[in-house]
Structures are given as C-alpha cells and as structure tokens.
Design a protein around this motif. Sequence first.
Motif, PDB file in Angstrom:
ATOM      1  N   GLU A 129      47.636  83.537  52.514  1.00 59.40           N
ATOM      2  CA  GLU A 129      49.140  83.582  51.738  1.00 59.40           C
ATOM      3  C   GLU A 129      49.001  83.757  50.682  1.00 59.40           C
ATOM      4  O   GLU A 129      50.376  84.880  49.951  1.00 59.40           O
ATOM      5  N   ARG A 133      51.823  86.886  50.926  1.00 60.46           N
ATOM      6  CA  ARG A 133      53.383  86.729  49.844  1.00 60.46           C
ATOM      7  C   ARG A 133      52.708  86.612  48.480  1.00 60.46           C
ATOM      8  O   ARG A 133      53.836  87.254  47.806  1.00 60.46           O
ATOM      9  N   LEU A 137      54.002  90.433  49.343  1.00 59.39           N
ATOM     10  CA  LEU A 137      55.641  90.104  49.277  1.00 59.39           C
ATOM     11  C   LEU A 137      56.030  90.609  47.937  1.00 59.39           C
ATOM     12  O   LEU A 137      57.129  91.485  47.903  1.00 59.39           O
ATOM     13  N   ILE A 155      59.937  90.541  52.370  1.00 64.72           N
ATOM     14  CA  ILE A 155      60.067  89.829  53.688  1.00 64.72           C
ATOM     15  C   ILE A 155      59.509  90.232  54.745  1.00 64.72           C
ATOM     16  O   ILE A 155      58.440  89.902  55.666  1.00 64.72           O
ATOM     17  N   SER A 158      56.184  93.607  54.572  1.00 62.57           N
ATOM     18  CA  SER A 158      55.051  92.647  54.415  1.00 62.57           C
ATOM     19  C   SER A 158      54.516  91.283  55.687  1.00 62.57           C
ATOM     20  O   SER A 158      53.478  91.405  55.858  1.00 62.57           O
ATOM     21  N   SER A 159      55.582  91.055  56.981  1.00 64.52           N
ATOM     22  CA  SER A 159      55.811  90.634  57.579  1.00 64.52           C
ATOM     23  C   SER A 159      55.256  91.469  58.753  1.00 64.52           C
ATOM     24  O   SER A 159      54.512  91.054  59.912  1.00 64.52           O
ATOM     25  N   GLY A 189      55.108  85.600  59.985  1.00 63.91           N
ATOM     26  CA  GLY A 189      54.962  85.484  58.337  1.00 63.91           C
ATOM     27  C   GLY A 189      56.525  85.898  58.334  1.00 63.91           C
ATOM     28  O   GLY A 189      56.794  85.531  57.154  1.00 63.91           O
ATOM     29  N   GLY A 193      57.333  83.658  55.132  1.00 69.22           N
ATOM     30  CA  GLY A 193      57.770  84.646  53.588  1.00 69.22           C
ATOM     31  C   GLY A 193      59.539  84.344  53.467  1.00 69.22           C
ATOM     32  O   GLY A 193      59.418  84.177  52.059  1.00 69.22           O
ATOM     33  N   TYR A 196      58.866  80.465  51.765  1.00 66.09           N
ATOM     34  CA  TYR A 196      58.370  81.487  50.458  1.00 66.09           C
ATOM     35  C   TYR A 196      59.508  81.557  49.447  1.00 66.09           C
ATOM     36  O   TYR A 196      59.177  80.970  48.064  1.00 66.09           O
ATOM     37  N   LYS A 197      60.308  82.725  49.102  1.00 60.46           N
ATOM     38  CA  LYS A 197      60.842  83.033  48.958  1.00 60.46           C
ATOM     39  C   LYS A 197      62.254  81.698  48.902  1.00 60.46           C
ATOM     40  O   LYS A 197      63.161  81.850  47.596  1.00 60.46           O
ATOM     41  N   LEU A 202      54.158  79.244  46.643  1.00 57.96           N
ATOM     42  CA  LEU A 202      52.820  79.503  47.905  1.00 57.96           C
ATOM     43  C   LEU A 202      52.907  78.849  49.075  1.00 57.96           C
ATOM     44  O   LEU A 202      52.033  78.761  49.258  1.00 57.96           O
ATOM     45  N   PRO A 205      54.090  77.934  52.570  1.00 60.23           N
ATOM     46  CA  PRO A 205      53.702  78.422  53.443  1.00 60.23           C
ATOM     47  C   PRO A 205      52.300  78.228  53.847  1.00 60.23           C
ATOM     48  O   PRO A 205      51.882  78.230  54.806  1.00 60.23           O
TER      49      PRO A 205
END
Length: 254
Positions: A129, A133, A137, A155, A158-159, A189, A193, A196-197, A202, A205
């Motif tokens: 993470e 992320r 991310l 997102i 990065s995933s 992911g 993500g 997280y956003k 952080l 996740p």
Amino acid sequence: MKRKELIIIGILTILLAFMDISGLPSALFINIEILDITPFYWTLMFNFIIIGVIAFFTLKYLCPNWKLGLNKKALKSGLKKYGIVGIIVGIISGIAFYIGLKPFNYNPTIWKVLIEGIIYYIGVAIVEELYVRGLLLNLIEKVCYKKRNNTIIAIIVSSVIFGLGHIFGVLGQPLLVIITKVVWTIAMGIYFGTIYKKTNNLWLPIILHFIINVCALPYCFTTITTYPNISLYIILPTYILLGIYSLNIMKRKR
C-alpha cells in the motif's frame, strides 16, 4: 509540487517495487532456518524493514511535502462505510481456499502459522500500500493533473500495474491461475485505491489489505502451492463484483 520531487518519487516507487518483487538485497545474505518456517519468509520480512527505512528517509528529507495519509482522520468512518465489503470478500476468499485445499495434509507449528499466515501479511499490506497507493497512485494523479478524471485514471492505472506485478508470483502455473490472479488483484487494487482516495487515509487500505490477505491462512496447513480450480471459480466472480462495486463508489462525489 516541484518536478524534482516527482522524479524522486518515481524512482523511489520503482526501487521499492523491485525490492518487494525480487526480495533483494535480503535474498543475498538472509537465510534463517527456524522450525518448519520457510526460510524465504524471513528474507522477505527483513526486506520489508529495509524498504521501510529507505522510504522513511527519502520522504522525510527529499520529499517532505509528499502526503501519504498515515493519520487517524476518517479511518473509523471509512471502515464503517467501506470496510464491511472488504471483510466479506476476505471471508469468501478464506472459505474458497478451505474448500479447494481440504483435506489438509500438513500439521504446522503454531510459529509457522503465526509468521507465514499473519505477521508476514502485515508487512505485505504496509509495503504494497505504501508504494502502490501512497506513491504510485498519487504520482499518476499529480502527473495527470490537467485531465478531468485524473484521480480515476490514477486508480485504474495503478491497479492494473498492481495486478500485473502479481504475475511473478504465479509464473509456471496454469494459464487459468495466472489470468485469475491478475484479474482479482486488479479488482482488489481498484477497491483499495478507491477507498484510499475517498478517505485520504492510507491506513484504511492497509488494514483491509491485511484482512483480505490473511484469509489465505489455509495454505499454512497444506503442501499444495497452487490455486485449486474450485477456489478460483469462487474467488474470480467475487472480486469482479468487488471491482464493479468500487467503480460505482468511485463515481460518487466525495
């Protein structure tokens, strides 16, 4: 953010990803044999410490303005709002592994279960993470700042990278295993993500990543190293639904 800092973050992300996937440099000098614990787990966990030290000093002294979101803000509310789905997915995964692996043919020591089934996954959750992320991310989001949907782009991209990175762990296994592993980690992911956003925290996740991963605990009780087909048939649709759920909440306003 200055271009120099973005370049440093990019280099740091690649370095940490390489270290995580390869096990280097610990693989060169760490070979600990204790009870029935697989030696490579000690190697990987020692590498997690090195990764943490490198990340800490790089972010503290070279990129002090980089925000990871390691705080208590929105953690409790985020777990209530988005955590239940992740916990359910983890439980389903655990049941799928149990069904596919039984009858179990190995009696591990409690230390093997503790190290390989729990402690190791704490390190995995934090490290992955951190660089997927917390670094990658956010880096993609900042680079694409001129685009309207830069967060969604970050997102998804990065995933996809997160999913493709898991190919190395299933090389040599049947094509069905490889495809399923990539698809379900991409979906996972997207979920990580998105939450997280949505929360800018952080820890959320990280905690859910650990909960989902620790449901692979049944593997501590068997010598089987691949994924049984019956497990894949349960896990794949579960994670596809998780991805759809995540794409849906991604579109909602904060």
